[in-house]
Design a protein around this motif. Structure first.
Motif, PDB file in Angstrom:
ATOM      1  N   ARG A 169      25.016-119.918  -9.485  1.00 33.18           N
ATOM      2  CA  ARG A 169      26.289-119.238  -9.236  1.00 33.18           C
ATOM      3  C   ARG A 169      27.376-119.782 -10.157  1.00 33.18           C
ATOM      4  N   PHE A 170      27.341-121.082 -10.388  1.00 35.75           N
ATOM      5  CA  PHE A 170      28.303-121.705 -11.303  1.00 35.75           C
ATOM      6  C   PHE A 170      28.165-121.105 -12.703  1.00 35.75           C
ATOM      7  N   THR A 171      26.926-121.045 -13.179  1.00 36.96           N
ATOM      8  CA  THR A 171      26.673-120.493 -14.512  1.00 36.96           C
ATOM      9  C   THR A 171      27.091-119.028 -14.581  1.00 36.96           C
ATOM     10  N   ALA A 172      26.775-118.283 -13.523  1.00 34.88           N
ATOM     11  CA  ALA A 172      27.141-116.862 -13.497  1.00 34.88           C
ATOM     12  C   ALA A 172      28.659-116.684 -13.525  1.00 34.88           C
ATOM     13  N   ALA A 173      29.367-117.531 -12.756  1.00 31.38           N
ATOM     14  CA  ALA A 173      30.828-117.430 -12.724  1.00 31.38           C
ATOM     15  C   ALA A 173      31.432-117.779 -14.080  1.00 31.38           C
ATOM     16  N   MET A 174      30.905-118.826 -14.714  1.00 30.02           N
ATOM     17  CA  MET A 174      31.415-119.205 -16.031  1.00 30.02           C
ATOM     18  C   MET A 174      31.131-118.116 -17.061  1.00 30.02           C
ATOM     19  N   ARG A 188      40.913-111.577 -14.081  1.00 26.30           N
ATOM     20  CA  ARG A 188      39.512-111.646 -13.652  1.00 26.30           C
ATOM     21  C   ARG A 188      38.861-112.923 -14.184  1.00 26.30           C
ATOM     22  N   ALA A 189      39.166-113.276 -15.421  1.00 32.08           N
ATOM     23  CA  ALA A 189      38.633-114.518 -15.976  1.00 32.08           C
ATOM     24  C   ALA A 189      39.110-115.726 -15.165  1.00 32.08           C
ATOM     25  N   LYS A 190      40.375-115.722 -14.803  1.00 31.44           N
ATOM     26  CA  LYS A 190      40.933-116.827 -14.008  1.00 31.44           C
ATOM     27  C   LYS A 190      40.209-116.941 -12.665  1.00 31.44           C
ATOM     28  N   ASP A 191      39.992-115.796 -12.005  1.00 31.70           N
ATOM     29  CA  ASP A 191      39.292-115.811 -10.708  1.00 31.70           C
ATOM     30  C   ASP A 191      37.888-116.399 -10.861  1.00 31.70           C
ATOM     31  N   GLN A 192      37.182-116.021 -11.922  1.00 33.80           N
ATOM     32  CA  GLN A 192      35.818-116.500 -12.117  1.00 33.80           C
ATOM     33  C   GLN A 192      35.796-118.001 -12.415  1.00 33.80           C
ATOM     34  N   PHE A 193      36.687-118.465 -13.263  1.00 39.46           N
ATOM     35  CA  PHE A 193      36.715-119.892 -13.599  1.00 39.46           C
ATOM     36  C   PHE A 193      37.097-120.728 -12.376  1.00 39.46           C
ATOM     37  N   GLU A 194      38.028-120.230 -11.584  1.00 37.49           N
ATOM     38  CA  GLU A 194      38.418-120.964 -10.371  1.00 37.49           C
ATOM     39  C   GLU A 194      37.279-120.977  -9.352  1.00 37.49           C
ATOM     40  N   ALA A 195      36.520-119.863  -9.282  1.00 36.36           N
ATOM     41  CA  ALA A 195      35.354-119.835  -8.398  1.00 36.36           C
ATOM     42  C   ALA A 195      34.324-120.871  -8.852  1.00 36.36           C
ATOM     43  N   ALA A 197      34.975-123.637 -10.411  1.00 29.47           N
ATOM     44  CA  ALA A 197      35.530-124.954 -10.079  1.00 29.47           C
ATOM     45  C   ALA A 197      35.299-125.291  -8.605  1.00 29.47           C
ATOM     46  N   ARG A 198      35.397-124.288  -7.743  1.00 25.24           N
ATOM     47  CA  ARG A 198      35.135-124.531  -6.318  1.00 25.24           C
ATOM     48  C   ARG A 198      33.657-124.827  -6.065  1.00 25.24           C
ATOM     49  N   LEU A 199      32.780-124.224  -6.852  1.00 23.82           N
ATOM     50  CA  LEU A 199      31.347-124.451  -6.672  1.00 23.82           C
ATOM     51  C   LEU A 199      30.957-125.872  -7.082  1.00 23.82           C
ATOM     52  N   GLN A 200      31.572-126.374  -8.138  1.00 26.45           N
ATOM     53  CA  GLN A 200      31.277-127.725  -8.608  1.00 26.45           C
ATOM     54  C   GLN A 200      32.579-128.485  -8.829  1.00 26.45           C
ATOM     55  N   PRO A 201      33.174-128.989  -7.747  1.00 25.33           N
ATOM     56  CA  PRO A 201      34.443-129.721  -7.884  1.00 25.33           C
ATOM     57  C   PRO A 201      34.299-130.885  -8.855  1.00 25.33           C
ATOM     58  N   GLU A 205      33.757-128.213 -17.132  1.00 23.87           N
ATOM     59  CA  GLU A 205      33.717-126.896 -17.783  1.00 23.87           C
ATOM     60  C   GLU A 205      34.798-125.939 -17.274  1.00 23.87           C
ATOM     61  N   PRO A 206      35.002-125.788 -15.959  1.00 20.40           N
ATOM     62  CA  PRO A 206      36.056-124.858 -15.514  1.00 20.40           C
ATOM     63  C   PRO A 206      37.445-125.273 -15.987  1.00 20.40           C
ATOM     64  N   SER A 207      37.733-126.569 -15.987  1.00 20.57           N
ATOM     65  CA  SER A 207      39.054-127.021 -16.443  1.00 20.57           C
ATOM     66  C   SER A 207      39.265-126.672 -17.911  1.00 20.57           C
ATOM     67  N   ALA A 208      38.222-126.900 -18.716  1.00 24.57           N
ATOM     68  CA  ALA A 208      38.325-126.565 -20.138  1.00 24.57           C
ATOM     69  C   ALA A 208      38.483-125.060 -20.323  1.00 24.57           C
ATOM     70  N   ALA A 209      37.758-124.297 -19.523  1.00 21.88           N
ATOM     71  CA  ALA A 209      37.840-122.838 -19.635  1.00 21.88           C
ATOM     72  C   ALA A 209      39.214-122.329 -19.225  1.00 21.88           C
ATOM     73  N   LEU A 210      39.784-122.915 -18.170  1.00 22.44           N
ATOM     74  CA  LEU A 210      41.115-122.493 -17.729  1.00 22.44           C
ATOM     75  C   LEU A 210      42.170-122.838 -18.782  1.00 22.44           C
TER      76      LEU A 210
END
Length: 398
Positions: A169-174, A188-195, A197-201, A205-210
């Protein structure tokens, strides 16, 4: 001694010693048989020795029974964990025979009964995992752990599959986030990256993507502003252009196009405002200073290279207004010869009955004064191509 031997033999036989301790148990029975033979032959010392040897062998079996039970429990548990149903059932039967009063039998019996469900669910989980369907895999692993909450392998598989599902799910969201980012769908990109981040606190990767998203959003906004400013400049909407350049500079004070554009737009916005004022405030052109400034503004506008449609229209309108304002117009001033008349910002006429003046078009004010009478103040407009006559006299006695 024989009675003790028979008692122990009976107890151990009931516990299945003939099966799980065949050699030792058989040796003990052979010693008992030798004792019986010696007893019948009235060789009591030999009988005692044989019976005693048999008792000692049976006592050794009794003393080793707890250890044998623990070993059997361990073997049974291993069979349950390994999913070996037949072996688990066989070991359970042996344990029931060897330790019928053991309190652990209830839980172990339930675990062996649940083993088919555990085996089937774990097999289904493995099949779903091989197909990449981690949702189904986790569901089946959960069924296995619910069937036997003590099954360590089922618990371990559930944890592994849950981690794999989270990773999937993390990979799919990223992936979805970057796809949305490529399409400039920033929310939509923001929602996916934040999702993600919630999957793997704590995952980097999510911080860099955001951070990349914020940069892309900023760049897109700056590009959008640049396009809007270009349209505003083409359409000669200079105030709008200034507002847009200010917005861009608020984002990045060093951005080149905004700084250069501001240097272009400010003087043009000022010129635009002054040109509009010439037409809208044409009556002020009767003031020579104002007229001079208007002419300077017109000259400045005419020097602009490649004027746009709006500027050309403004130049024409301003030129026409200045021409209108500088065209002399004859005006007839009438009075009673008793009123002292002054045309403000033009000249004092004094006492007169009629006088012809030449004025530029605009709005003027004439003031009349006479001792003993109330002053009069008359505003009149001078226009080309019409009869311009003004009567000024004080008639209201004080």
């Amino acid at each position: 001694i024989l009675q003790a031997l028979l008692s122990k033999q009976s107890a151990l036989e009931a516990l299945g010693a003939a099966r799980w301790a065949e050699t030792t148990y058989r040796d003990a029975l052979e010693q008992a048989a030798l004792g019986d033979t010696a007893y019948r032959e009235r060789d009591f010392e030999q009988a005692i020795a044989s019976y005693q040897a048999g008792v000692e062998q049976l006592e050794a079996l009794e003393q080793g029974l707890p250890e044998r039970i623990d070993a059997l429990l361990a073997t049974l548990t291993q069979a349950i964990e390994a999913g070996e149903l037949m072996a688990a059932q066989a070991r359970l039967s042996e344990l029931v025979e060897m330790a019928p009063a053991d309190s652990r039998l209830v839980d172990l019996s339930e675990r062996v009964s649940a083993l088919p469900q555990v085996i089937g669910s774990l097999a289904a989980a493995a099949l779903a995992e091989a197909e990449g369907d981690y949702v189904t895999a986790v569901d089946n692993a959960e069924v296995a752990t619910q069937a036997d909450p003590l099954h360590l392998r089922a618990q371990r598989r559930l944890s592994e599959l849950q981690r794999a599902l989270t990773e999937q799910r993390f990979t799919a969201a990223m992936t979805a986030g970057y796809a949305a980012l490529a399409q400039a769908e920033f929310e939509r990109a923001k929602d996916q990256f934040e999702a993600a981040a919630r999957l793997q606190p704590g995952a980097p990767e999510p911080s860099a993507a955001l951070a990349e998203l914020d940069q892309a959003r900023t760049q897109a906004r700056l590009l959008s502003i640049r396009g809007q400013t270009e349209r505003a400049e083409r359409e000669e909407r200079w105030q709008d252009a200034i507002a847009l350049f200010n917005e861009a500079l608020a984002i990045d004070a060093l951005i080149l196009y905004a700084n250069e554009g501001m240097a272009r737009a400010r003087p043009r916005a000022d010129l635009d405002e002054r040109l509009e004022a010439i037409v809208t405030e044409k009556n002020r052109l009767i003031d020579r200073r104002v007229l001079r400034l208007a002419q300077e503004t017109l000259d400045e506008a005419q020097r602009v290279p490649s004027p746009g449609t709006r500027l050309q229209r403004q130049i024409m309108a301003a030129s026409a207004t200045i021409d209108y304002a500088t065209t002399p117009v004859t005006i007839e001033m009438n009075s009673d010869g008793l009123t002292d008349i002054t045309v403000l910002r033009v000249q004092r006429l004094g006492l007169m009955q009629q006088q012809i003046l030449t004025l530029r078009p605009g709005t003027y004010t004439a003031v009349g004064m006479r001792n003993g009478f109330r002053d009069v103040r008359i505003q009149f407009e001078v226009k080309p191509g019409q009869l311009n006559a003004v009567d000024v006299r004080c008639v209201e006695a004080i």
